[in-house]
Design a protein around this motif. Structure first.
Motif, PDB file in Angstrom:
ATOM      1  N   ALA A 204       0.839  -1.207   0.000  1.00 16.61           N
ATOM      2  CA  ALA A 204       0.000   0.000   0.000  1.00 16.61           C
ATOM      3  C   ALA A 204       0.868   1.249   0.000  1.00 16.61           C
ATOM      4  O   ALA A 204       0.572   2.239  -0.663  1.00 16.61           O
ATOM      5  N   ASP A 211      -1.490   4.867  -7.666  1.00 10.28           N
ATOM      6  CA  ASP A 211      -2.720   4.113  -7.940  1.00 10.28           C
ATOM      7  C   ASP A 211      -3.595   4.152  -6.685  1.00 10.28           C
ATOM      8  O   ASP A 211      -3.595   3.226  -5.875  1.00 10.28           O
ATOM      9  N   GLU A 213      -6.737   3.727  -6.149  1.00 12.42           N
ATOM     10  CA  GLU A 213      -7.727   2.652  -6.001  1.00 12.42           C
ATOM     11  C   GLU A 213      -7.060   1.384  -5.438  1.00 12.42           C
ATOM     12  O   GLU A 213      -7.595   0.730  -4.539  1.00 12.42           O
ATOM     13  N   LEU A 214      -5.871   1.054  -5.983  1.00 15.27           N
ATOM     14  CA  LEU A 214      -5.144  -0.118  -5.483  1.00 15.27           C
ATOM     15  C   LEU A 214      -4.724   0.097  -4.030  1.00 15.27           C
ATOM     16  O   LEU A 214      -4.819  -0.817  -3.198  1.00 15.27           O
ATOM     17  N   ASP A 216      -6.210   1.894  -1.834  1.00 17.95           N
ATOM     18  CA  ASP A 216      -7.402   1.784  -0.982  1.00 17.95           C
ATOM     19  C   ASP A 216      -7.762   0.322  -0.740  1.00 17.95           C
ATOM     20  O   ASP A 216      -8.096  -0.076   0.382  1.00 17.95           O
ATOM     21  N   ARG A 217      -7.666  -0.514  -1.787  1.00 17.63           N
ATOM     22  CA  ARG A 217      -7.974  -1.928  -1.647  1.00 17.63           C
ATOM     23  C   ARG A 217      -6.952  -2.617  -0.730  1.00 17.63           C
ATOM     24  O   ARG A 217      -7.302  -3.472   0.090  1.00 17.63           O
ATOM     25  N   LEU A 218      -5.707  -2.248  -0.872  1.00 10.84           N
ATOM     26  CA  LEU A 218      -4.677  -2.831  -0.010  1.00 10.84           C
ATOM     27  C   LEU A 218      -4.868  -2.416   1.447  1.00 10.84           C
ATOM     28  O   LEU A 218      -4.620  -3.204   2.375  1.00 10.84           O
ATOM     29  N   GLU A 219      -5.335  -1.183   1.654  1.00  6.62           N
ATOM     30  CA  GLU A 219      -5.600  -0.705   3.010  1.00  6.62           C
ATOM     31  C   GLU A 219      -6.717  -1.513   3.658  1.00  6.62           C
ATOM     32  O   GLU A 219      -6.654  -1.854   4.845  1.00  6.62           O
ATOM     33  N   ARG A 220      -7.739  -1.821   2.860  1.00  6.03           N
ATOM     34  CA  ARG A 220      -8.840  -2.629   3.384  1.00  6.03           C
ATOM     35  C   ARG A 220      -8.345  -4.039   3.729  1.00  6.03           C
ATOM     36  O   ARG A 220      -8.755  -4.621   4.737  1.00  6.03           O
ATOM     37  N   LEU A 221      -7.483  -4.588   2.886  1.00  8.71           N
ATOM     38  CA  LEU A 221      -6.914  -5.909   3.175  1.00  8.71           C
ATOM     39  C   LEU A 221      -6.101  -5.895   4.467  1.00  8.71           C
ATOM     40  O   LEU A 221      -6.134  -6.835   5.259  1.00  8.71           O
ATOM     41  N   GLN A 224      -8.472  -5.955   7.343  1.00  8.70           N
ATOM     42  CA  GLN A 224      -9.039  -7.286   7.523  1.00  8.70           C
ATOM     43  C   GLN A 224      -8.039  -8.229   8.184  1.00  8.70           C
ATOM     44  O   GLN A 224      -8.401  -9.056   9.035  1.00  8.70           O
TER      45      GLN A 224
END
Length: 372
Positions: A204, A211, A213-214, A216-221, A224
């Protein structure tokens, strides 16, 4: 095959007898069957753990069912008297006896019992319970009956001691296996989740503004993975907990859930120690009852929007449980009701204490302290 001709028959019977010996309830049931031969009705009264009152848990030969589950305060009736004194006693004319209280005359009369013999079940100076046998016909208990009752009580005490050792051995074995599993999960799954979280965090950071969007997705991962690590830590804490501590945690969590379902007010349990203090079943019962009383008072009077129940070790040994709400607090000159007074007495008999305090800014804390 004829059972008498089966060479494994004696072995099977010996195995069944051994299994029965390792079961406390079965051992007492066998003792009760032996004692019942000297009369018409017999029972075993036990004090659950550290509790003072006796409970007639097993009864033989009764007609009405009134004796089953009967609570006998120590010192009352012949059974309570024997538990208090630790010595055998009998009355050949129950209703004419002047050296016992007649608290349970209604029960004895309903069973048509005329005379009663009771003996203590004791081991290493501690009274574990009382065995009693009653007869429905006039007569007198002679030396043979008293001697037989003593022998049965001694056998019952030995059987209970063996059964308790077996129970403790089983609990220790289960506890050790749970701790082993917890250590393995910590070293494998815990380490893997940490590596995943660190790796995702690095990715991230590298993605950065290139990027969004990427990133943000990595932050959510990463979030989790952190949640999974937190859930794993809670599971490991439960696995490491002793059976007694686990039973208390389960009971308190269940009471918090029930409170929320009744009231709609969120109640959360927070266990402050990875290895909480161990309590006997009787002390656990008193502690859980005290927490329930505190939650009931919050439900009735506090007008709270949130409740937190915390459990942890006392510095001096034992356990302390606090029930804290954000409600209106106690009114000036508040007088404890019957429920709180009864709870404080029960905790006090075990060497503990109940404290209730109101925060000036609102809210009340019920603090229950109990030694092990």
């Amino acid at each position: 095959m004829n059972r008498d001709m089966d060479p494994l028959g004696p072995v099977a019977r010996e195995h069944a007898e051994l299994v029965e010996l390792l079961d406390r309830r079965a051992a007492l049931r066998a003792a009760l069957d032996l004692l019942a031969a000297d009369g018409d009705v017999a029972w075993i009264a036990e004090a659950p753990g550290d509790a003072g009152d006796l409970v007639l848990g097993q009864v033989r030969g009764d007609r009405t069912g009134l004796l089953r589950g009967l609570t006998v305060p120590t010192g009352l009736g012949l059974t309570g008297k024997v538990h208090d004194s630790g010595a055998p006693a009998w009355v050949d004319d129950y209703f004419g006896a002047t050296d016992i209280t007649h608290t349970f005359d209604r029960h004895i009369e309903a069973e048509a019992v005329r005379r009663l013999l009771a003996v203590p079940v004791h081991r290493h100076g501690r009274v574990l319970g009382v065995l009693a046998v009653g007869a429905r016909e006039d007569g007198a208990f002679g030396d043979r009956a008293v001697t037989h009752a003593r022998e049965v009580a001694d056998e019952a005490a030995l059987a209970v001691a063996v059964a308790e050792r077996a129970r403790l051995a089983r609990e220790v074995a289960v506890h050790e296996e749970r701790r082993r599993l917890a250590a393995e999960l910590h070293d494998s799954v815990g380490a893997l989740l940490f590596a995943i979280g660190s790796g995702v965090a690095g990715l991230a950071s590298s993605a950065g503004s290139a990027d969004p969007e990427l990133a943000d997705r990595l932050e959510r991962l990463r979030d989790q993975a952190a949640e999974a690590s937190s859930a794993l830590r809670d599971s490991l804490r439960t696995l490491r907990a002793s059976p007694a501590a686990l039973a208390l945690s389960v009971a308190l969590r269940g009471d918090c859930t029930a409170f929320t379902e009744r009231t709609g007010v969120p109640a959360e349990l927070v266990v402050l120690d990875d290895d909480p203090a161990e309590l006997s079943p009787a002390r656990t019962q008193v502690l859980v009852a005290a927490v329930r009383e505190a939650l009931l008072n919050v439900e009735k009077h506090a007008d709270a929007t949130a409740v937190v129940v915390t459990a942890g070790r006392r510095r001096a040994g034992g356990i302390v449980v606090a029930v804290t709400d954000d409600g209106t607090g106690l009114a000036p000159g508040h007088t404890p009701g019957l429920g709180l007074s009864h709870t404080a007495d029960a905790v006090g008999r075990l060497g503990g204490a109940v404290h209730v305090a109101t925060d000036p800014d609102g809210g009340t804390t019920w603090r229950i302290e109990l030694p092990c």
